[in-house]
Design an enzyme around this catalytic site. Sequence first.
Site, PDB file in Angstrom:
ATOM      1  N   LYS A 180     -39.852  -4.876 -32.002  1.00 14.45           N
ATOM      2  CA  LYS A 180     -38.637  -5.312 -32.712  1.00 14.45           C
ATOM      3  C   LYS A 180     -38.880  -5.273 -34.211  1.00 14.45           C
ATOM      4  O   LYS A 180     -39.695  -6.046 -34.743  1.00 14.45           O
ATOM      5  CB  LYS A 180     -38.280  -6.733 -32.269  1.00 14.45           C
ATOM      6  CG  LYS A 180     -37.092  -7.337 -32.953  1.00 14.45           C
ATOM      7  CD  LYS A 180     -35.803  -6.571 -32.754  1.00 14.45           C
ATOM      8  CE  LYS A 180     -35.419  -6.404 -31.316  1.00 14.45           C
ATOM      9  NZ  LYS A 180     -34.158  -5.737 -31.060  1.00 14.45           N
ATOM     10  N   HIS A 220     -31.930  -3.007 -21.592  1.00 12.24           N
ATOM     11  CA  HIS A 220     -31.997  -3.960 -22.699  1.00 12.24           C
ATOM     12  C   HIS A 220     -32.276  -5.360 -22.168  1.00 12.24           C
ATOM     13  O   HIS A 220     -31.957  -5.682 -21.022  1.00 12.24           O
ATOM     14  CB  HIS A 220     -30.646  -3.929 -23.421  1.00 12.24           C
ATOM     15  CG  HIS A 220     -30.351  -5.127 -24.254  1.00 12.24           C
ATOM     16  ND1 HIS A 220     -29.664  -6.223 -23.773  1.00 12.24           N
ATOM     17  CD2 HIS A 220     -30.652  -5.407 -25.542  1.00 12.24           C
ATOM     18  CE1 HIS A 220     -29.544  -7.109 -24.734  1.00 12.24           C
ATOM     19  NE2 HIS A 220     -30.132  -6.646 -25.814  1.00 12.24           N
TER      20      HIS A 220
HETATM   21  O1  GKR Z   1     -33.913 -11.295 -29.168  1.00  3.03           O
HETATM   22  O2  GKR Z   1     -33.702 -11.026 -31.283  1.00  3.03           O
HETATM   23  C1  GKR Z   1     -33.650 -10.621 -30.137  1.00  3.03           C
HETATM   24  C2  GKR Z   1     -33.261  -9.195 -29.906  1.00  3.03           C
HETATM   25  O3  GKR Z   1     -32.957  -8.575 -31.110  1.00  3.03           O
HETATM   26  C3  GKR Z   1     -32.132  -9.077 -28.916  1.00  3.03           C
HETATM   27  O4  GKR Z   1     -31.108  -9.953 -29.197  1.00  3.03           O
HETATM   28  C4  GKR Z   1     -31.615  -7.669 -28.883  1.00  3.03           C
HETATM   29  O5  GKR Z   1     -30.374  -7.614 -28.305  1.00  3.03           O
HETATM   30  O6  GKR Z   1     -33.503  -7.142 -27.545  1.00  3.03           O
HETATM   31  C5  GKR Z   1     -32.369  -6.740 -28.055  1.00  3.03           C
HETATM   32  C6  GKR Z   1     -32.355  -5.306 -28.509  1.00  3.03           C
HETATM   33  O7  GKR Z   1     -33.044  -4.513 -27.924  1.00  3.03           O
HETATM   34  O8  GKR Z   1     -31.599  -4.974 -29.420  1.00  3.03           O
HETATM   35 MG    MG Z   2     -32.157  -2.857 -29.106  1.00  5.43          MG
END
Ligand code: GKR
Ligand code: MG
Length: 429
Positions: A188, A324
């Site tokens: 991420k 996802h």
């Molecule tokens: O948990 O902050 C998070 C992620 O950014 C999540 O909300 C995303 O929707 O995991 C997700 C993604 O792949 O974009």
């Molecule tokens: Mg994503």
Amino acid sequence: MKIHSIAMADPPLRSSYGLHQPYALRTVIELVSDEGVVGISETYGGEKPAAAVEALRGQVIGANAYRLTGSLVDLIEGEGAGMARSQTHLVPGENPLDADTRTFAAIEIACLDLIGKSTGQAVCDLIGGRVRDAVPFSAYPFYKHAGGGGEGEDAREDEYGEALSPEQLVTQVEQMIARYGFGSVKFKAGVLDPEIEIETIKQLRKTLGPGVPLRIDPNGAWSVETSVKVGIALAEELSGGGYLEDPTAGLEGMAEVRKRLLAEGIDTPLASNVAVTSFADLPRSLKLDAVQIVLCDHHYWGGARQVQHLGKICQTFGLGLSMHSNSHLGASLLGMAHVAAATPHLTYACDTHYPWQSALDEITLGGPVPISGGCVRIPDAPGLGVELDVDQMARGKALYERIPYRNRDDEAEMQKQVDPNWKRVLPRW
Ligand code: GKR
Ligand code: MG
């Protein structure tokens, strides 16, 4: 029908959305048949998702579990299912455009669990039959602040520690791989300067070698220029089964990134769970060649069978398919695993936040669902293969009642903990 709003501790994870709150919210649904068999499902949490399921009570009570989803089909096919959707800004679970498909999915999975438990069959076998017994998942590292989630006396142990540098991030991934055996990594990004994020991927590649596919996901935080720059810098590191996920916001921007990378001779596929979030987004995405891998999520794509339809569409049009994830507990993980087990065209390991959740919050009887060799195995028991732990459910509900959070708001949390002036800006770089 019983609808439970529960909470669980969530560590201070960063993304371009901001910062995770100390607690994440989930809704758990129980459908009880007149023979006393209980079907369950877990979905997004907070007030609105629970109220949306509650609004269907009149249609659910007394219904035949085999027919219920047929009678609710307007939620996935009708006006409310949206004809021109595309989510670019909101966190998953807070997008009003997929409220109906989320509600439908929650009821569908609970019905399938109920039918499976009544007939002695696993959910994946009810929806066409499993094509795999073990579903691969990826490690999902995040930049994070110190802390394991929870607040005050409920503050949890921080298994992974702070990770705000490439070195700390690599250590986090090594820990996750040692514990769960993941064979791929989805990182991420969209948090630190892109140069630092490029360096993070380079260090991951150096440490893990080319046998471990790497993906990077800044949730649309980059301009087209920056996305192309990162795509060029990481051409080698993202090859061999990796991908560039939602580098920039919107289908047009994604298409431009793709075009410019191809012009550089770089064929790194672009994946998305932000620019493409529904069937309605597919025609334009295909026309523009904006997204080559769709990251589906049965929780908001309208359930198990909609994901299977999506799989066939992806196969037909030469797209890849993965899954996802958002913060979740074991009932959701098993929902994902059953759907993935019965979706032949699943071309990448799925995402999961599960390693970020504390065993103290698990609601499935017997504790956390095992992930081993990077995979979740379909349990031998019928339905989803798991029952709810009554005591743990009571604990999760009490926690929900005690805390002030009623929806996910990463921007507010970022302002509270890190920078009072922080705003989600797209693109940031
Ligand atoms: O948990 O902050 C998070 C992620 O950014 C999540 O909300 C995303 O929707 O995991 C997700 C993604 O792949 O974009
Ligand atoms: Mg994503």
